[in-house]
Each structure stands twice: as C-alpha cells, then as structure tokens.
Design a protein around this motif. Structure first.
Motif, PDB file in Angstrom:
ATOM      1  N   LYS A  41      -7.594  -4.402  -0.278  1.00 34.71           N
ATOM      2  CA  LYS A  41      -8.068  -3.418  -1.294  1.00 34.71           C
ATOM      3  C   LYS A  41      -7.571  -3.571  -2.281  1.00 34.71           C
ATOM      4  N   TRP A  42      -6.116  -3.774  -2.529  1.00 35.99           N
ATOM      5  CA  TRP A  42      -5.589  -3.702  -3.917  1.00 35.99           C
ATOM      6  C   TRP A  42      -5.697  -4.937  -4.739  1.00 35.99           C
ATOM      7  N   ASN A  96       0.754  -1.073  -0.051  1.00 29.45           N
ATOM      8  CA  ASN A  96       0.080  -0.092  -0.142  1.00 29.45           C
ATOM      9  C   ASN A  96       0.804   1.223   0.013  1.00 29.45           C
ATOM     10  N   THR A  97       1.686   1.321  -1.047  1.00 28.19           N
ATOM     11  CA  THR A  97       2.625   2.460  -1.137  1.00 28.19           C
ATOM     12  C   THR A  97       2.019   3.652  -1.782  1.00 28.19           C
ATOM     13  N   GLU A 150      -1.686   4.400  -5.417  1.00 25.39           N
ATOM     14  CA  GLU A 150      -2.721   5.284  -5.866  1.00 25.39           C
ATOM     15  C   GLU A 150      -2.754   5.703  -7.222  1.00 25.39           C
ATOM     16  N   TYR A 151      -1.629   5.542  -7.773  1.00 24.36           N
ATOM     17  CA  TYR A 151      -1.664   6.024  -9.384  1.00 24.36           C
ATOM     18  C   TYR A 151      -2.302   4.985 -10.111  1.00 24.36           C
ATOM     19  N   VAL A 166       0.224  -5.691 -15.709  1.00 20.27           N
ATOM     20  CA  VAL A 166       0.625  -5.368 -14.532  1.00 20.27           C
ATOM     21  C   VAL A 166       1.303  -6.230 -13.726  1.00 20.27           C
ATOM     22  N   HIS A 167       2.621  -6.059 -13.462  1.00 21.14           N
ATOM     23  CA  HIS A 167       3.239  -7.071 -12.575  1.00 21.14           C
ATOM     24  C   HIS A 167       3.358  -6.812 -11.001  1.00 21.14           C
ATOM     25  N   VAL A 168       3.018  -7.539 -10.020  1.00 23.58           N
ATOM     26  CA  VAL A 168       2.584  -7.413  -8.841  1.00 23.58           C
ATOM     27  C   VAL A 168       3.486  -8.127  -8.038  1.00 23.58           C
TER      28      VAL A 168
END
Length: 263
Positions: free
Chosen positions: A52-53, A13-14, A18-19, A41-43
């Motif tokens: 949340k994310w 949650n950095t 938020e972007y 998107v690599h996570v």
C-alpha cells in the motif's frame, strides 16, 4: 535557493503512516514549489516492502510532489537523523526537519522565513512550554554554515559524532543535535521562543529566551502565520488545526477537509 522540508517514515504500516497524505497536502499548499520549497521523504525497507505505502509514495514521487529517499534500516532514533541527510546534499541551501505527525501550519512557514532572513546557521522552534534546546522535529539548518561550524560534512561524520550514543534511549537524536551545537562555539543559532500559544494565541505566559553556548538570538514565535495560498477564511483557521507547532497528533479529517476546500 533550494529549501527542503525533511521527514522520515519507518516501520511496517505504523500509525505514523496514516499522517503522510495529510502532511503532504498541507505542505504542498504552504511550502510551495513555486518558491523553491521541496519535500524530501526518507523511508525504510519495511515501508517500501508494504504494498500500500510503496504505491502511495511512488505516485507522489512520480507526480513530483515529493522526493523519495530509500534509507535501509536503523534503530528508531538513528532513523530520525535521516532527516538531516539533505544538509549534506549538493545544491541544498536550507533544511528544516519535521515530524510526520505534526501538521504544517502558516506559523511554521513564517518562522522558517524569518530564520532564512537571519542568515544564521541553526534554527529551533519552541511552541510549547515543554520545548527546550534543539528540537529534532522543529529544527532547521543553513547547510553551508552548519557544516562549516560543526565540522560535519556527511552522514558518516554525523554518525561518528554519535559513537557513544545509545540509540535505544528516547530522544537520542536530540541529545546528539544539542551536543553538536554546544561544542561549536562559532555556530550561530536563532531560537523562536514560546510565546504563550496553545490552541490559539496568548493562552499561557511566554517563555524567557534560552541559553546556548554558541552565538544565539531569540525572537517570539509569531501569533500570525502567512501563506502563499489564498485562503477564504484566512491563515488563522489553518493555524488552529493543530494545538501548536510540533504538536504530536491532530484531527487529520478536519485538516484534510480544510485544505481540500481552501487549498
């Protein structure tokens, strides 16, 4: 022709998380699926463990807006190299690595299309006077040409080239990317060189073309972008939502409102 824009999101949650939605919104309106553009998107594990994310990413994946890749864990600069993973995926023709906190803009799309038309192997964009060499968040690759010229055919090969890299060093990923280009003399590179843009065209003197060990061509970053989305106020307004291509940070609220109104 499968064309990928590749980003990475890691940490718990950095501020970069938020972007995500603003990046996706702008990307979807410019780099259209109808034109065979795909957002990968690599996570990392920490992002997937965040309730949340992980929910947001799963909704975007289920809606076929993004392609999601779970990558485990890695030091920051090594995780940035995850963005190159699609280069080694079968069926992908072009890959463009971008920073998640830099807003997709029409001028970026114009640069990418110029690179594709050039049929060269590597692409770099310099849209700030401090941009030099291969930029980790503004680089692109013709996958088959890059792999052949670099002699790198997998992420494992890529990491082996980095055996002497200190991943705690800021910019370690760019050090590796530049070293690969410098060693591959049979590689071809297109540089979009700085053309004076900052919050609009012609604010600063343009830069001279860069010097590279491989075969290289240089062209100015265009002042005029393009968009396949009809924009009531034109692409100029979309381009000035960020100070320049690759600009770290921008007004997310203004960007979201623009694309919700005109996208």
């Amino acid at each position: 022709m499968r064309k990928v824009v590749s980003i990475a999101l890691f940490g718990d949650n950095t501020p970069y998380h938020e972007y995500l939605l603003t990046f996706v919104l702008a990307h979807a309106n410019l780099f259209r699926r109808e034109d065979d553009w795909h957002l990968v998107v690599h996570v990392d594990d920490a992002t997937l463990a965040n309730e949340k994310w992980s929910a947001v990413l799963e909704k975007l994946r289920a809606a076929d807006i993004i392609e999601l890749r779970a990558m485990g864990t890695a030091p920051k600069c090594k995780a940035m190299l995850w963005r190159l993973s699609p280069v080694f995926e079968h069926g992908t023709d072009y890959v463009f690595c971008r920073d998640i906190d830099a807003l997709p803009c029409p001028r970026d799309l114009a640069c990418c299309e110029t690179f594709i038309a050039s049929k060269m192997d590597v692409h770099t964009i310099h849209d700030s006077p401090v941009h030099v060499g291969i930029m980790g968040g503004l680089c692109g690759f013709k996958t088959e040409g890059y792999k052949s010229a670099a002699g790198i055919y997998s992420m494992s090969d890529l990491y082996r080239r980095a055996e002497n890299i200190d991943w705690t060093l800021h910019g370690a990923d760019q050090i590796l990317l530049n070293a690969i280009v410098n060693r591959a003399q049979n590689m071809s590179l297109l540089e979009h060189r700085y053309n004076g843009w900052h919050c609009g065209p012609g604010k600063n003197p343009p830069a001279k073309k860069g010097t590279y060990r491989c075969k290289a061509a240089s062209t100015p970053v265009p002042d005029q972008g393009r968009s396949s989305t009809p924009l009531i106020n034109g692409v100029e307004q979309a381009d000035i939502l960020a100070n320049h291509l690759g600009s770290a940070g921008y007004d997310r609220t203004a960007a979201r409102e623009f694309w919700r109104q005109f996208g």
